[in-house]
Design a protein around this motif. Sequence first.
Motif, short mmCIF file in Angstrom:
data_model
loop_
_atom_site.label_atom_id
_atom_site.label_comp_id
_atom_site.label_asym_id
_atom_site.label_seq_id
_atom_site.Cartn_x
_atom_site.Cartn_y
_atom_site.Cartn_z
N ARG B 242 0.83 -1.21 0.00
CA ARG B 242 0.00 0.00 0.00
C ARG B 242 0.86 1.26 0.00
NH1 ARG B 242 -3.50 -2.98 4.53
NH2 ARG B 242 -5.27 -3.66 3.27
N VAL B 243 1.89 1.28 0.84
CA VAL B 243 2.69 2.50 0.95
C VAL B 243 3.49 2.71 -0.34
CG1 VAL B 243 4.79 1.61 2.07
CG2 VAL B 243 3.97 3.90 2.63
N CYS B 244 3.92 1.62 -0.97
CA CYS B 244 4.65 1.77 -2.24
C CYS B 244 3.70 2.16 -3.38
CB CYS B 244 5.41 0.49 -2.58
SG CYS B 244 6.83 0.23 -1.49
N LEU B 245 2.48 1.64 -3.36
CA LEU B 245 1.48 2.08 -4.34
C LEU B 245 1.19 3.57 -4.14
CD1 LEU B 245 -0.64 1.62 -6.58
CD2 LEU B 245 -2.22 0.81 -4.80
N LYS B 320 -2.24 6.51 2.23
CA LYS B 320 -3.01 6.01 1.07
C LYS B 320 -4.31 6.80 0.93
CE LYS B 320 -3.92 2.85 -2.26
NZ LYS B 320 -5.24 3.14 -2.77
N ALA B 321 -4.96 7.09 2.05
CA ALA B 321 -6.24 7.80 2.00
C ALA B 321 -6.08 9.21 1.42
CB ALA B 321 -6.87 7.86 3.39
N ILE B 322 -5.12 9.97 1.94
CA ILE B 322 -5.07 11.36 1.45
C ILE B 322 -4.45 11.43 0.05
CG2 ILE B 322 -4.95 12.23 3.83
CD1 ILE B 322 -2.38 13.58 3.22
N ALA B 360 -6.78 4.16 -6.83
CA ALA B 360 -7.48 4.54 -5.60
C ALA B 360 -8.27 3.36 -5.04
CB ALA B 360 -8.42 5.72 -5.88
N GLU B 361 -8.79 2.52 -5.93
CA GLU B 361 -9.53 1.34 -5.47
C GLU B 361 -8.59 0.22 -5.02
OE1 GLU B 361 -12.57 0.38 -4.63
OE2 GLU B 361 -13.14 2.47 -4.92
N LEU B 362 -7.46 0.08 -5.72
CA LEU B 362 -6.52 -1.00 -5.39
C LEU B 362 -6.02 -0.85 -3.95
CD1 LEU B 362 -4.26 -1.17 -8.59
CD2 LEU B 362 -6.06 -2.78 -7.93
N LEU B 363 -6.06 -1.92 -3.21
CA LEU B 363 -5.52 -1.97 -1.84
C LEU B 363 -6.17 -0.98 -0.89
CD1 LEU B 363 -1.71 -2.46 -2.63
CD2 LEU B 363 -3.56 -4.15 -2.59
N GLY B 364 -7.38 -0.52 -1.24
CA GLY B 364 -8.14 0.25 -0.27
C GLY B 364 -8.48 1.66 -0.69
N SER B 365 -9.78 1.97 -0.67
CA SER B 365 -10.26 3.32 -0.95
C SER B 365 -9.95 4.23 0.23
CB SER B 365 -11.77 3.28 -1.16
OG SER B 365 -12.39 2.87 0.05
N ALA B 366 -10.16 5.53 0.04
CA ALA B 366 -9.96 6.48 1.14
C ALA B 366 -10.85 6.11 2.32
CB ALA B 366 -10.25 7.90 0.66
N ARG B 372 -10.03 2.38 8.84
CA ARG B 372 -8.97 1.57 9.43
C ARG B 372 -8.16 2.40 10.44
NH1 ARG B 372 -3.69 -0.39 7.15
NH2 ARG B 372 -3.31 -2.49 7.98
N VAL B 373 -7.88 3.65 10.09
CA VAL B 373 -7.19 4.54 11.03
C VAL B 373 -8.00 4.65 12.32
CG1 VAL B 373 -6.55 6.96 11.48
CG2 VAL B 373 -5.93 5.90 9.30
N ALA B 374 -9.31 4.85 12.17
CA ALA B 374 -10.17 4.99 13.35
C ALA B 374 -10.11 3.72 14.21
CB ALA B 374 -11.61 5.28 12.91
N SER B 375 -10.09 2.57 13.56
CA SER B 375 -10.01 1.31 14.32
C SER B 375 -8.70 1.22 15.10
CB SER B 375 -10.10 0.11 13.38
OG SER B 375 -11.36 0.08 12.77
#
Lengths: 399, 379
Positions: B242-245, B320-322, B360-366, B372-375
Amino acid sequence: MSDLETFRQEIRSWLEENCPHSLRNPASQEEQVWGGRNIEFPNDDAKLWFERCVEKGYCVPDWPAEYGGAGFDAEQTAIFKEEMNRIKARAPQVNLGIWMVGPVILEFGTEEQKLEHLPKIARGEIRWCQGYSEPGAGSDLAGLQTRAEDKGDHFIVNGSKIWTSYADQADYIYCLVRTDPDAPKRDGITFLLFDMASEGVEAKPIELITGERHFCQTFFDNVEVPKKAVLGEINKGWTVAKRVLEFERNMMSDLGSTVASTLEPRGAAQRYLAQNENGELKDSVIREAIARHEVYKKSFDVTQQRMVDEFTHGAGNMNTAMIFKYCGTEEEKRKYELLLKIMGEKALGWNDNDHFADDELSVTLDWMGAKTHTIAGGTSEIQLNIIAKRVLGLPGVMS
Amino acid sequence: MALAFNEEQRSLKQTAKDFAQSKTPVEAFRKLRDEQDPTGYSKELWSEMVELGWAGMTFPESYGGFEFGYMGLAGCMKELGRTLTASPLLSNVLLSGSTILYAGSEAQKQELLPGIASGEVSYALAMDEGIHHDPAQTALSANADGDSYVLNGNKSMVIDGHVADQLIVLARTAGDAGDTDGLSLFVVDPNSSGLKIETVKLIDSRGYARITFNNVSVGKQQLLGELDQAFAPLDKALDRARVCLAAEMLGGIEEVFERTIEYLKERKQFGVLIGTFQALQHRAAHMYTQIEMCKSALMSALDALENDNDNFAALCSGAKAIINEAYELVTNESVQMHGGIGVTDELDIGLFLKRARVSAELLGSASFHYQRVASFEGY
């Protein structure tokens, strides 16, 4: 031990011995000590702390000792601030003289001006206010009309300033005036320092949407100002004025870090909104908005560090600094809008201590207060103009 | 703590920049698309990337890798994102390689990773099933049957799943869809009986597959790592990907932004450069501020990864979100500011616009990542 390490130890033990324990937490607005002829202290500890700091020059630690400072260099000042922050020590004195006009007097002032003004700021004897905006000159600051007519050994000032914070309580004003009405607008401006007790000066408070009355409109009716009051050169005041604005923007981008903390979106949501058995907020829209705010805040907070690290690795760029005022104040505004959505009626109380807690009423006031931060010190739109021109190199931009 | 690339990482990044600008400029990607290349990337150029060491950059030396770390690879991805370089780095190295690295047994790592590092074998990770990324929702079942497992179900958005030599399949061996417990990974031969692969065409002209498993039998030795315990190591691997994407996306964002600013400085209307219009200046300046925030988010995530900090996963999701949001903003604004030419196929901006939405869809939308951050933060 290095010299700086020794220095840190000395500061740490001095603070440990001299900073009263009751002042090792953020000050509310009422608890701040504003310097000036009518200086007031909320309690004895605050007075003691102020006096001890004045004696050491710690109200202005980076100013030279002959002007009332402690004579610290940049590294020592950074250590001093770190040690102050470490124990959450309150600022001994709050004064526009310290972080706005003092630094420009140091930079542009004559020796006589430095000796006249700086020690009085350092000792909290004179409180300053800023005369910049006018009813007809806000974002277009250089369009200011307050006239200073040259009468040989003095000026006669006529006109009016607006948004002069605490002008009704200030002792001195640093004020932009027009000395050459025929020159292009930025070339006819002079930066004056004069006494608010002068005959013909009147400050009238303006009530804001928050109910606060610290902004004033200030009127000058044939005020006589001596020639020695000019900081820098006659008609070259714009250069000095821009430096002050840089100090102001840097200060505003981290607003909130020095005053008592109020409710944050996460804490408010946990207090007021429904959660499931795992403690997760049931409202996923609010939950996502809080996470978004926290991600932005964190990213904003590390940006200064990123700039430093990029410089260390040879890829530094000052342009990044241009985002601070805009991003900091805009995100603050979004945060309060989010708090209002989270708190509902609890964030809508007006001066009603019977039905609302102090921190609830603070959110309401700070929500309104945040509106002033994207206006004062150069509006968000002015910040975007500056980025468009200086960073992106877009053509023909106003500045 | 260092929120900047160090000298070694900058040198790797420079190599990637030179490679991308000379070997895989945007025109190269456009050519692949126009020729409807069935692989979706150039195998010759992939071999060159392997020779540069990129396929083994993140693996320890004992598994045939070079141990330059994910931050080094992220710097490369950022440069490759600027030219829309098509390669199996994400599917093969970041997703499959990292999954083997974190989930696999010692013997499996010894056996499988050198093949990825040397470019001999390519893998694809078959993970998601629904229309959004959410691995915990896996329903594809793997039921024990003597010495084998029998797989039944469907997989979607399998990156490079149409051309991979081997598939790594996330399957449910216990519990229900939504549970993080009870998930297992299997290495599956795509030629297995009962397995059907369909190539799916998406707007970004890269290679994706939908895969159907109808009583596909795999030997027990094909279980990758531990039974029922795949989620934690998989999530660890996914965060690296995710971070590399996100880094690749930020490269794309910067490229689109720079091209747009150039256009504002050359396009004239009403006798003046359109860059003199304040309506456009403010939007351009706003984009600049958002890109700076993205840089800070990405670098703090990479720094946490490099230092093995506990908050890496949360910072990774934040980045990834922002970056998802910023890529949407910048591509939309770029199309609008280019006007009519902005919606033509001739202009490269459209290619970035399409890639942005798929990425944006790959490996998680915003939304996925903010939740996930909230969790992680416990609210």
